[in-house]
Design an enzyme around this catalytic site. Structure first.
Site, PDB file in Angstrom:
ATOM      1  CB  SER A 207      13.127   8.438  11.005  1.00  0.00           C
ATOM      2  OG  SER A 207      13.047   8.277   9.614  1.00  0.00           O
ATOM      3  CD  GLU A 321      17.461   1.667  10.536  1.00  0.00           C
ATOM      4  OE1 GLU A 321      16.302   1.928  10.160  1.00  0.00           O
ATOM      5  OE2 GLU A 321      17.945   2.123  11.582  1.00  0.00           O
ATOM      6  CG  HIS A 424      13.276   3.238   9.590  1.00  0.00           C
ATOM      7  ND1 HIS A 424      14.446   3.830   9.991  1.00  0.00           N
ATOM      8  CD2 HIS A 424      12.430   4.259   9.302  1.00  0.00           C
ATOM      9  CE1 HIS A 424      14.321   5.143   9.941  1.00  0.00           C
ATOM     10  NE2 HIS A 424      13.107   5.422   9.527  1.00  0.00           N
TER      11      HIS A 424
END
Length: 519
Positions: A207, A321, A424
């Site tokens: 990320s 995600e 995610h």
């Protein structure tokens, strides 16, 4: 029995000591997968960024005379409690937070490969002490593993015209990324003392950490400080592109006015907690800017000319995600509601979006809207990084699609069920071998198999620049094949497939050239 006796002897041995450029540190002994390790925590890699050093590039740490204990994590950097999945082992929170941690095989003195991992959290939260980033498992595989703290939020990404004026480089903001460069320089100068090879450093992150890796690949300041790179979900490419310095300066001036601080001296005199609490009204992540020093232009522009670091790259994103609810908001996932949502998002281009992300029935709407939400959030930026690197990078690129959903929780809430895809951040524990460090989920044999595959790929890449090795399904570098680009689907059972999403990504690239992310 022999292994247990060896561990007892290892644990009873004197604490490990290492001589660094700034002085001696004393760590502690540990074990992972029956491999004896040495762990050093809370080592300063730069001076505390306090007082006049607030909003300045990191300065060298002061040397010490006595042996410094390095047996507990340093404080985490200033941050609000924003993410419920973050669990910290750090010694509280402080503006004095520029520390790193090292895991190494016990007694290692030869030139081992090195991993430097940057945590995620939108550049506003996170910490190198989180159990999901623990370096013990990779260290047991013969890798010297480092996690790094760096300044966050208003402390790491704040700019005003006065800050740019006082800078010899006329730069402001990006202090958190300058911290990462300083950490890499520390690794270059000190990692050999831990048995690591400064010529075999891999940088990695997830990320915001992955976004940082892409920025470090483009920055002239970090050139030559690493030999390989890993990006898990994220790149500093639209819609997460750097903003102009002038934009950050305007935001900074408005923030200073809200605080009633008219000078840099007044801003630097404010208590850290007051600055932190004043950010509660702000929304979104901290932004990287084009400061003319760390970044002279957008990474996409540098990469398109082949001016990024020419190193092997392993990168990818997850199967979930985002989720279809981000597109449909509170509407049921019907084809009619989906068409309305696409019209709201894309206007005159809605018909093209529907062709690329079709929604003929509820099942297809859920699938397409989930893919679109993930692409718009972070998968598109990752795909663009892959595509730029394979075209202009001059080194192999290995692309993955992580598709192992987390299992049910040990104590699920009433009516709660597992996510259908890999959400995610879900890949972190799998990739770093840290499933056991997350007690929230009832990990299964399938999860452990997926982790063994993913960590195995990562370990091979860190060691050689190529994820392929004994016991792992073959993973070809990205190339055109069968109407798409080859990628590795990583799950309990891995396979190679052709990603045929280029038309979707071209559509989003054109969209984000003139639009901010509307989600």
């Amino acid at each position: 029995m022999a292994g247990f006796a060896a561990f007892v002897a290892h644990a009873a041995a004197p604490p490990p000591r290492v001589s660094l450029a700034d002085g001696w540190v004393e760590g502690r002994r540990a074990q992972a997968d029956a491999v004896a390790l040495e762990v050093f925590q809370g080592i300063p890699y730069a001076a505390p960024p306090l007082g006049d050093l607030r909003w300045k590039p990191p300065q060298p740490a002061s040397a010490w005379n006595d042996v410094r204990e390095a047996k507990r994590f340093g404080p985490r950097c200033m941050q609000l409690p924003l993410f419920g999945d973050m669990r910290f082992r750090s010694a509280g929170m402080s503006e004095d937070c520029l520390y790193l941690n090292v895991w190494k095989p016990a007694g290692a003195t030869t030139k081992l490969p090195v991993l430097v991992y940057f945590f995620g959290g939108g550049f506003v939260a996170g910490d190198g002490s989180e159990p999901r980033y623990d370096g013990a498992s990779l260290a047991s595989r013969g890798i010297v593993t480092v996690t790094v703290n760096y300044r966050l939020g208003v402390f790491g990404f704040f700019a005003t015209p006065a800050l740019a004026t006082e800078s010899p480089q006329h730069a402001a903001g990006n202090y958190g990324l300058l911290d990462q460069v300083a950490a890499l320089r520390w690794v270059r100068d000190n990692i050999a003392a831990f048995g690591g090879d400064p010529a075999q450093v891999t940088i990695a992150g997830e990320s915001a950490g992955s976004i940082a890796v892409s920025a470090l690949m483009a920055s002239p300041l970090s050139r030559g400080l690493f030999a390989r790179a890993i990006g898990e979900s994220g790149a500093l490419i639209a819609p997460i592109a750097p903003v102009p310095l002038a934009t950050m300066e305007r935001r900074g001036e408005a923030f200073a006015r809200k605080l009633g601080a008219g000078t840099l001296a007044a801003l630097r005199a404010l208590p850290a907690d007051r600055l932190l609490q004043a950010t509660r009204e702000q929304h979104g992540d901290a932004d990287v800017n084009l400061d003319g020093w760390f970044l002279r232009e957008s990474p996409a522009a540098s990469m398109a000319r082949g001016e990024q670091a020419q190193v092997p790259l392993l990168l990818g994103s997850n199967s979930q995600e985002g989720y279809y609810t981000a597109i449909l908001k509170d509407q049921p996932p019907t084809p009619a509601h989906y068409r309305t949502a696409l019209q709201r998002l894309f206007g005159a281009q809605a018909a093209r979006a529907l062709t690329l992300y079709p929604g003929a029935d509820t099942t297809q709407v859920k699938s397409s809207a989930t893919a679109l939400a993930g692409d718009m959030f972070i998968a598109h930026t990752t795909w663009r990084w892959m595509d730029l690197q394979r075209r202009h990078g001059g080194a192999p690129v290995y692309f993955y699609y992580f598709d192992q959903p987390r299992p049910a929780k040990v104590h699920p809430a009433a009516g709660e069920s597992p996510d259908p895809g890999a959400v995610h951040s879900a890949g972190i524990e799998y990739a770093l071998g840290n499933l056991a460090g997350n007690p929230v989920y009832a990990w299964t044999a399938a999860d452990r198999a997926a982790s063994a595959m993913m960590e195995g790929y990562f370990a091979r890449f860190i060691k050689t620049g190529d994820p392929n090795g004994a016991g792992l399904p073959p993973w070809p570098a990205v190339r055109e094949s069968d109407g798409g680009l080859l990628r590795q689907v990583i799950a309990a059972h891995c396979r190679t497939e052709a990603d045929r999403g280029a038309a979707r990504q071209a559509f989003l690239q054109a969209y984000f050239a003139t639009h901010a992310d509307p989600l």
